[in-house]
Design a protein around this motif. Structure first.
Motif, PDB file in Angstrom:
ATOM      1  N   ALA A 197      -7.249   5.084  -0.124  1.00 19.77           N
ATOM      2  CA  ALA A 197      -6.073   5.948  -0.251  1.00 19.77           C
ATOM      3  C   ALA A 197      -5.886   6.269  -1.722  1.00 19.77           C
ATOM      4  CB  ALA A 197      -4.831   5.253   0.310  1.00 19.77           C
ATOM      5  N   ALA A 198      -5.985   7.549  -2.065  1.00 23.87           N
ATOM      6  CA  ALA A 198      -5.893   7.981  -3.461  1.00 23.87           C
ATOM      7  C   ALA A 198      -4.582   8.698  -3.692  1.00 23.87           C
ATOM      8  CB  ALA A 198      -7.061   8.908  -3.800  1.00 23.87           C
ATOM      9  N   ALA A 199      -3.970   8.419  -4.837  1.00 17.51           N
ATOM     10  CA  ALA A 199      -2.743   9.102  -5.263  1.00 17.51           C
ATOM     11  C   ALA A 199      -2.948   9.591  -6.686  1.00 17.51           C
ATOM     12  CB  ALA A 199      -1.538   8.174  -5.164  1.00 17.51           C
ATOM     13  N   PRO A 200      -3.618  10.762  -6.883  1.00 12.04           N
ATOM     14  CA  PRO A 200      -3.920  11.233  -8.232  1.00 12.04           C
ATOM     15  C   PRO A 200      -2.681  11.446  -9.086  1.00 12.04           C
ATOM     16  CG  PRO A 200      -5.144  12.480  -6.578  1.00 12.04           C
ATOM     17  CD  PRO A 200      -4.145  11.654  -5.846  1.00 12.04           C
ATOM     18  N   GLU A 201      -1.579  11.885  -8.444  1.00  8.58           N
ATOM     19  CA  GLU A 201      -0.382  12.142  -9.238  1.00  8.58           C
ATOM     20  C   GLU A 201       0.200  10.846  -9.802  1.00  8.58           C
ATOM     21  OE1 GLU A 201       0.592  11.351  -5.028  1.00  8.58           O
ATOM     22  OE2 GLU A 201      -0.753  12.726  -6.087  1.00  8.58           O
ATOM     23  N   GLU A 202      -0.072   9.697  -9.134  1.00 11.77           N
ATOM     24  CA  GLU A 202       0.400   8.408  -9.621  1.00 11.77           C
ATOM     25  C   GLU A 202      -0.678   7.636 -10.368  1.00 11.77           C
ATOM     26  OE1 GLU A 202       1.845   6.283  -6.270  1.00 11.77           O
ATOM     27  OE2 GLU A 202       3.396   7.781  -5.769  1.00 11.77           O
ATOM     28  N   LYS A 203      -1.846   8.247 -10.537  1.00 11.76           N
ATOM     29  CA  LYS A 203      -2.975   7.613 -11.222  1.00 11.76           C
ATOM     30  C   LYS A 203      -3.314   6.280 -10.560  1.00 11.76           C
ATOM     31  CE  LYS A 203      -2.646  10.908 -14.293  1.00 11.76           C
ATOM     32  NZ  LYS A 203      -3.547  12.063 -14.230  1.00 11.76           N
ATOM     33  N   ASN A 204      -3.360   6.256  -9.225  1.00 12.57           N
ATOM     34  CA  ASN A 204      -3.560   5.002  -8.523  1.00 12.57           C
ATOM     35  C   ASN A 204      -4.471   5.221  -7.320  1.00 12.57           C
ATOM     36  OD1 ASN A 204      -2.588   2.960  -6.229  1.00 12.57           O
ATOM     37  ND2 ASN A 204      -2.190   2.037  -8.223  1.00 12.57           N
ATOM     38  N   VAL A 205      -5.336   4.227  -7.055  1.00 10.68           N
ATOM     39  CA  VAL A 205      -6.203   4.233  -5.884  1.00 10.68           C
ATOM     40  C   VAL A 205      -6.060   2.875  -5.194  1.00 10.68           C
ATOM     41  CG1 VAL A 205      -8.586   4.306  -5.060  1.00 10.68           C
ATOM     42  CG2 VAL A 205      -7.843   5.881  -6.829  1.00 10.68           C
ATOM     43  N   ARG A 206      -5.920   2.893  -3.871  1.00 13.94           N
ATOM     44  CA  ARG A 206      -5.805   1.642  -3.105  1.00 13.94           C
ATOM     45  C   ARG A 206      -6.965   1.562  -2.116  1.00 13.94           C
ATOM     46  NH1 ARG A 206      -3.496  -0.177   1.756  1.00 13.94           N
ATOM     47  NH2 ARG A 206      -2.844   1.963   2.266  1.00 13.94           N
ATOM     48  N   LEU A 207      -7.690   0.448  -2.193  1.00 10.40           N
ATOM     49  CA  LEU A 207      -8.769   0.170  -1.254  1.00 10.40           C
ATOM     50  C   LEU A 207      -8.281  -0.896  -0.272  1.00 10.40           C
ATOM     51  CD1 LEU A 207     -11.839  -0.023  -3.668  1.00 10.40           C
ATOM     52  CD2 LEU A 207     -11.230   1.861  -2.173  1.00 10.40           C
ATOM     53  N   HIS A 208      -8.107  -0.513   0.978  1.00 13.02           N
ATOM     54  CA  HIS A 208      -7.716  -1.464   2.021  1.00 13.02           C
ATOM     55  C   HIS A 208      -8.993  -1.921   2.721  1.00 13.02           C
ATOM     56  CE1 HIS A 208      -5.346  -3.413   5.104  1.00 13.02           C
ATOM     57  NE2 HIS A 208      -6.045  -2.773   6.038  1.00 13.02           N
ATOM     58  N   LEU A 209      -9.395  -3.184   2.471  1.00 12.66           N
ATOM     59  CA  LEU A 209     -10.657  -3.719   2.959  1.00 12.66           C
ATOM     60  C   LEU A 209     -10.398  -4.633   4.148  1.00 12.66           C
ATOM     61  CD1 LEU A 209     -12.241  -4.609  -0.504  1.00 12.66           C
ATOM     62  CD2 LEU A 209     -12.359  -2.445   0.754  1.00 12.66           C
ATOM     63  N   VAL A 210     -11.323  -4.597   5.114  1.00 15.85           N
ATOM     64  CA  VAL A 210     -11.190  -5.367   6.351  1.00 15.85           C
ATOM     65  C   VAL A 210     -12.476  -6.166   6.569  1.00 15.85           C
ATOM     66  CG1 VAL A 210     -10.809  -5.254   8.857  1.00 15.85           C
ATOM     67  CG2 VAL A 210      -9.657  -3.619   7.333  1.00 15.85           C
ATOM     68  N   ASN A 211     -12.282  -7.465   6.948  1.00 16.58           N
ATOM     69  CA  ASN A 211     -13.403  -8.350   7.294  1.00 16.58           C
ATOM     70  C   ASN A 211     -14.427  -8.420   6.144  1.00 16.58           C
ATOM     71  OD1 ASN A 211     -12.310  -8.849   9.833  1.00 16.58           O
ATOM     72  ND2 ASN A 211     -13.408  -7.124  10.778  1.00 16.58           N
ATOM     73  N   GLY A 212     -14.091  -9.226   5.189  1.00 20.32           N
ATOM     74  CA  GLY A 212     -14.975  -9.345   4.041  1.00 20.32           C
ATOM     75  C   GLY A 212     -14.860 -10.697   3.366  1.00 20.32           C
ATOM     76  N   SER A 213     -15.438 -10.771   2.167  1.00 20.14           N
ATOM     77  CA  SER A 213     -15.435 -12.023   1.409  1.00 20.14           C
ATOM     78  C   SER A 213     -15.386 -11.725  -0.076  1.00 20.14           C
ATOM     79  CB  SER A 213     -16.681 -12.858   1.756  1.00 20.14           C
ATOM     80  OG  SER A 213     -17.857 -12.117   1.451  1.00 20.14           O
ATOM     81  N   ILE A 214     -14.815 -12.675  -0.827  1.00 25.33           N
ATOM     82  CA  ILE A 214     -14.701 -12.586  -2.283  1.00 25.33           C
ATOM     83  C   ILE A 214     -15.513 -13.719  -2.887  1.00 25.33           C
ATOM     84  CG2 ILE A 214     -13.141 -12.594  -4.249  1.00 25.33           C
ATOM     85  CD1 ILE A 214     -10.913 -11.665  -2.394  1.00 25.33           C
ATOM     86  N   HIS A 215     -16.428 -13.388  -3.788  1.00 25.27           N
ATOM     87  CA  HIS A 215     -17.292 -14.375  -4.447  1.00 25.27           C
ATOM     88  C   HIS A 215     -16.910 -14.414  -5.924  1.00 25.27           C
ATOM     89  CE1 HIS A 215     -20.086 -14.349  -0.915  1.00 25.27           C
ATOM     90  NE2 HIS A 215     -19.540 -13.145  -0.772  1.00 25.27           N
ATOM     91  N   ARG A 216     -16.618 -15.641  -6.390  1.00 26.56           N
ATOM     92  CA  ARG A 216     -16.156 -15.783  -7.774  1.00 26.56           C
ATOM     93  C   ARG A 216     -16.690 -17.101  -8.342  1.00 26.56           C
ATOM     94  NH1 ARG A 216      -9.859 -15.625  -8.329  1.00 26.56           N
ATOM     95  NH2 ARG A 216     -10.268 -13.425  -7.848  1.00 26.56           N
ATOM     96  N   GLY A 217     -17.180 -17.012  -9.577  1.00 30.86           N
ATOM     97  CA  GLY A 217     -17.620 -18.213 -10.270  1.00 30.86           C
ATOM     98  C   GLY A 217     -16.447 -18.884 -10.975  1.00 30.86           C
TER      99      GLY A 217
END
Length: 389
Positions: A197-217
């Motif tokens: 979902a992009a909102a160019p007038e607000e300079k903002n982009v939202r990525l709504h992710l489903v069924n995933g994983s976060i890898h962090r050291g």
């Protein structure tokens, strides 16, 4: 007779000056052409927006192109006049060196005033307008242009890969996101599906992710894995502006003077401000200096004509900008006072121009030119003997 001669020399100088301006501006633009072409073809930026960016870049191009074109115009015009013996005919008619210099110095003063206007007003306007508009273009395209099976680095601090994208519903699948917005804790996110979902007038982009994983050291040798059913990743496009803050070249004259007098700024920044402030007036003065150097050198090129004038112009320009770069380095290292270091090329070439004018007034040849002609003659004679043998 004086007005006719004035108009004749002025016109003779103006024609190659206009051509030189076009050539030098085009050459300087070529350095940015690949980047601009990438914006049109790869990022889908409208052609009119690219033309607007070129307009904002013109002041920085003209600041360099005007002195260069003026020097070459003087050398080419007087080289042609000398090669066709017109200078000799003028002297035989009682025209002195001062009469030949008057139209050139008038042209030089006009070029100096135009270049000074560019450095004081047009340059900061062009630089700030270019950066602001470029941010707007990149941010708007980053928010609306998503490509499949391509690593996208338009988002600040993120690299995004999407295997499939439905532009109608904004559904995405096969998602990989590498997040380095926090350099101390970079992470990689995988997700099977999602919605952008992009909102160019607000300079903002939202990525709504489903069924995933976060890898962090974590810590040396540590690793953390977090699985999720739903995760929202927000991207603030305005963060991109932090990477490209305005510098002293974008400041107006009043801002430069105020920043130099502000004791709260650190010493290095105030020194850079002082260097930039003197450069704003030192570089336009090159037009006056090149008039003093160009006329006697152009008169000396009696045999070589335009070719000799062009060669001499390139050599002088190279020397001038080498000395200017050396002067800036000297000023930054505080070897000499800033005014003397920045104005060093003008001081050096003014002394050189006065020396050349004295030689031209007494009709004495310039030793370096005569030595060059001798070497060229000896080389031709040697080649002729080799060919005959």
């Amino acid at each position: 007779m004086t007005s006719i001669l004035f108009r004749y020399i002025f016109k003779e100088t103006a024609v190659p000056f206009v051509l030189g301006m076009a050539v030098f501006t085009f050459v300087l633009l070529m350095g940015r052409l690949l980047k601009l072409a990438e914006m049109v073809f790869a990022k889908g930026v409208p052609f009119l927006d690219v033309c607007r960016l070129i307009l904002y870049m013109l002041p920085s191009f003209l600041l360099v192109a005007i002195p260069m074109a003026f020097l070459l115009a003087v050398l080419l015009s007087f080289g042609r006049l000398s090669a066709d013996s017109e200078v000799t005919a003028m002297k035989a008619g009682g025209v002195g060196l001062g009469s030949l210099l008057t139209p050139v110095f008038t042209f030089a003063v006009l070029a100096y005033l135009v270049t000074t206007f560019i450095t004081v007003y047009a340059l900061p306007w062009g630089n700030t307008s270019f950066k602001r508009f470029l941010y707007e273009v990149i941010e708007s395209r980053a928010a609306t242009t998503i490509k499949e099976k391509v690593f996208i680095d338009d988002f600040p601090g993120l690299v995004v890969y999407i295997d499939d994208y439905d532009q109608a519903s904004h559904q995405i699948s096969g998602i990989l996101v590498h997040d380095e917005r926090n350099p101390d804790e970079p992470m990689t996110i995988f997700a099977s599906t999602g919605i952008i979902a992009a909102a160019p007038e607000e300079k903002n982009v939202r990525l709504h992710l489903v069924n995933g994983s976060i890898h962090r050291g974590i810590d040396p040798g540590g690793y953390r894995l977090v699985e999720f059913r739903s995760y929202d990743l927000h991207v603030d496009l305005r963060q991109n502006a932090k990477k490209n803050q305005f510098d002293e070249q974008d400041m107006t004259l009043k801002q430069l003077i105020a920043s130099r007098g502000n004791r709260q700024n650190n010493e290095k920044f105030r020194r850079d401000i002082s260097i930039e402030l003197h450069k704003r007036f030192a570089l336009p003065f090159a037009c006056i200096v090149f008039a003093m150097v160009g006329v006697p050198l152009g008169i000396q090129n009696q045999r070589s004509g335009r070719a000799g004038g062009f060669s001499a112009g390139i050599i002088i320009l190279m020397l001038y900008y080498v000395v200017m770069s050396a002067g800036k380095t000297i000023a930054e290292k505080e070897i000499l006072p800033i005014p003397l270091a920045v104005w060093l090329p003008n001081v050096f070439f003014t002394a050189f121009g006065v020396y050349l004018l004295r030689l031209a007034a007494t009709e004495r040849p310039f030793p370096l030119i005569e030595r060059g002609r001798t070497l060229i003659g000896e080389a031709r004679e040697w080649l002729h003997r080799r060919k005959a043998a």
